[in-house]
Write an enzyme that holds these catalytic residues in place. Structure first.
Site, PDB file in Angstrom:
ATOM      1  N   CYS A 146       7.434  -1.819   9.804  1.00  0.00           N
ATOM      2  CA  CYS A 146       7.085  -2.013   8.400  1.00  0.00           C
ATOM      3  C   CYS A 146       8.219  -2.798   7.756  1.00  0.00           C
ATOM      4  O   CYS A 146       9.390  -2.514   8.013  1.00  0.00           O
ATOM      5  CB  CYS A 146       6.923  -0.654   7.734  1.00  0.00           C
ATOM      6  SG  CYS A 146       6.544  -0.761   5.983  1.00  0.00           S
ATOM      7  N   HIS A 189      -2.595   0.693   8.101  1.00  0.00           N
ATOM      8  CA  HIS A 189      -1.187   0.761   7.704  1.00  0.00           C
ATOM      9  C   HIS A 189      -1.026   0.318   6.239  1.00  0.00           C
ATOM     10  O   HIS A 189      -0.359   0.990   5.449  1.00  0.00           O
ATOM     11  CB  HIS A 189      -0.369  -0.135   8.653  1.00  0.00           C
ATOM     12  CG  HIS A 189       1.085  -0.229   8.338  1.00  0.00           C
ATOM     13  ND1 HIS A 189       2.067   0.192   9.219  1.00  0.00           N
ATOM     14  CD2 HIS A 189       1.758  -0.711   7.251  1.00  0.00           C
ATOM     15  CE1 HIS A 189       3.258  -0.014   8.682  1.00  0.00           C
ATOM     16  NE2 HIS A 189       3.106  -0.572   7.495  1.00  0.00           N
ATOM     17  N   GLU A 190      -1.665  -0.798   5.880  1.00  0.00           N
ATOM     18  CA  GLU A 190      -1.498  -1.327   4.509  1.00  0.00           C
ATOM     19  C   GLU A 190      -2.193  -0.444   3.477  1.00  0.00           C
ATOM     20  O   GLU A 190      -1.663  -0.231   2.387  1.00  0.00           O
ATOM     21  CB  GLU A 190      -2.002  -2.767   4.419  1.00  0.00           C
ATOM     22  CG  GLU A 190      -1.291  -3.772   5.325  1.00  0.00           C
ATOM     23  CD  GLU A 190       0.230  -3.687   5.292  1.00  0.00           C
ATOM     24  OE1 GLU A 190       0.801  -3.330   4.241  1.00  0.00           O
ATOM     25  OE2 GLU A 190       0.856  -3.953   6.336  1.00  0.00           O
ATOM     26  N   HIS A 193      -0.152   2.441   2.476  1.00  0.00           N
ATOM     27  CA  HIS A 193       0.872   2.132   1.463  1.00  0.00           C
ATOM     28  C   HIS A 193       0.350   2.376   0.046  1.00  0.00           C
ATOM     29  O   HIS A 193       1.095   2.788  -0.840  1.00  0.00           O
ATOM     30  CB  HIS A 193       1.303   0.667   1.563  1.00  0.00           C
ATOM     31  CG  HIS A 193       2.395   0.405   2.565  1.00  0.00           C
ATOM     32  ND1 HIS A 193       3.625   1.013   2.501  1.00  0.00           N
ATOM     33  CD2 HIS A 193       2.441  -0.421   3.644  1.00  0.00           C
ATOM     34  CE1 HIS A 193       4.377   0.576   3.513  1.00  0.00           C
ATOM     35  NE2 HIS A 193       3.680  -0.290   4.221  1.00  0.00           N
TER      36      HIS A 193
HETATM   37 NI    NI Z   1       4.354  -1.359   5.923  1.00  0.00          NI
END
Ligand code: NI
Length: 218
Positions: A146, A189-190, A193
Site C-alpha cells: 500500500c 483493497h481500495e 480504504h
Molecule cells: Ni492502499
C-alpha cells in the site's frame, strides 16, 4: 556568435505524452512535457487518523479540485509502474489509490492496471460498491502493499477471486465493472480504504499464511 538549438521530440505512448528536450549548449539540457506535467502526490502515511475514517459519498458534479486530484492520481500511478519514471521521480510502484490516502474522505478510487507490457487501463470509480462476489477466495502470494504503508508487512490477505463493482464515472454516469484476480484484489483493497480498513487488518495474526490447499495463491 552562432547560436545552436538542438531539439529532440519524443512521444511516450505509455503515458500518452510528448516531451521536448532542447538545449542551446551541450551542458544545458531542458526537458519539457513530462517534467512539466508531473506532480508527485502527497500520500498520507498509515499513522494518519484520516485513513481510519469512513469516507462520505462524493456528490456530482465533482469539484475542480477533485477532478484535478483524480488526474494527478492516474499520472502518479502510471509513472510509478514505468521503471524509467519510477527511478527518475523516486516513486514507489503502486496500482491503486483511494481519496482518503490523499487526505480527502470522499468515496473515490483510482486504479491503473498494467494489463500488458507498457499498456494501462484506468479505472476511476466514484462511490464504488461491490454488488456481487465469487465464493472462491484468493490471496496475493507475495502479500499486498500500500502506498500509505512504508514497510513490508508479511502475510496473505484473503480476497474474493472475482467481484462486480458498481459506481459512477466522473460525469456521474452509472458504471459496472467485473474484475478478477489481481484487479479484483485491487478493487477490494481500495474500497477497504473508503471504510478505514488497511490491508493488514485482514491478515490473521494467528495464521498469517495459507497453503495452496486452503486458498488459491496468485
Ligand atoms: Ni492502499
Amino acid at each position: 556568435m552562432i547560436l545552436y538549438i538542438y531539439i529532440l521530440e519524443k512521444y511516450d505512448k505509455r503515458i500518452n505524452m510528448y516531451s521536448f528536450t532542447y538545449s542551446t549548449s551541450r551542458d544545458k539540457i531542458i526537458t519539457y512535457g513530462v517534467d512539466f506535467m508531473f506532480k508527485k502526490l502527497n500520500i498520507l502515511d498509515e499513522k494518519d487518523k484520516r485513513l481510519r475514517q469512513i469516507s462520505k459519498d462524493a456528490t456530482f458534479p465533482l469539484s475542480e479540485k477533485e477532478q484535478k486530484l483524480i488526474e494527478d492520481a492516474v499520472t502518479h500511478l502510471t509513472y510509478s509502474q514505468i521503471e524509467e519514471y519510477e527511478k527518475k521521480y523516486d516513486l514507489r510502484p503502486g496500482m491503486g489509490l483511494a481519496f482518503p490516502q490523499l487526505g480527502i474522505n470522499k468515496r473515490i478510487i483510482v486504479i491503473v492496471d498494467e494489463y500488458d507490457e507498457g499498456k494501462f487501463d484506468n479505472y476511476i470509480v466514484i462511490n464504488p460498491v461491490i454488488v456481487s462476489n465469487s465464493k472462491e477466495i484468493i490471496a496475493a502470494d507475495a502479500g499486498e502493499g500500500c502506498l500509505s504503508v512504508n514497510r513490508e508487512v508479511e502475510g496473505h490477505v484473503p480476497r474474493y477471486a472475482r467481484v462486480t463493482v458498481e459506481g459512477f464515472d466522473t460525469e456521474g454516469n452509472k458504471i459496472k465493472i467485473r474484475a478478477r484476480e489481481e484487479l479484483s484484489i485491487a478493487f477490494q483493497h481500495e474500497i477497504d480504504h473508503l471504510n478505514g480498513i488497511l490491508f493488514y487488518d485482514r491478515i490473521d495474526k494467528n495464521k498469517p499464511f495459507f497453503s495452496e490447499n486452503e486458498i488459491r495463491l496468485i
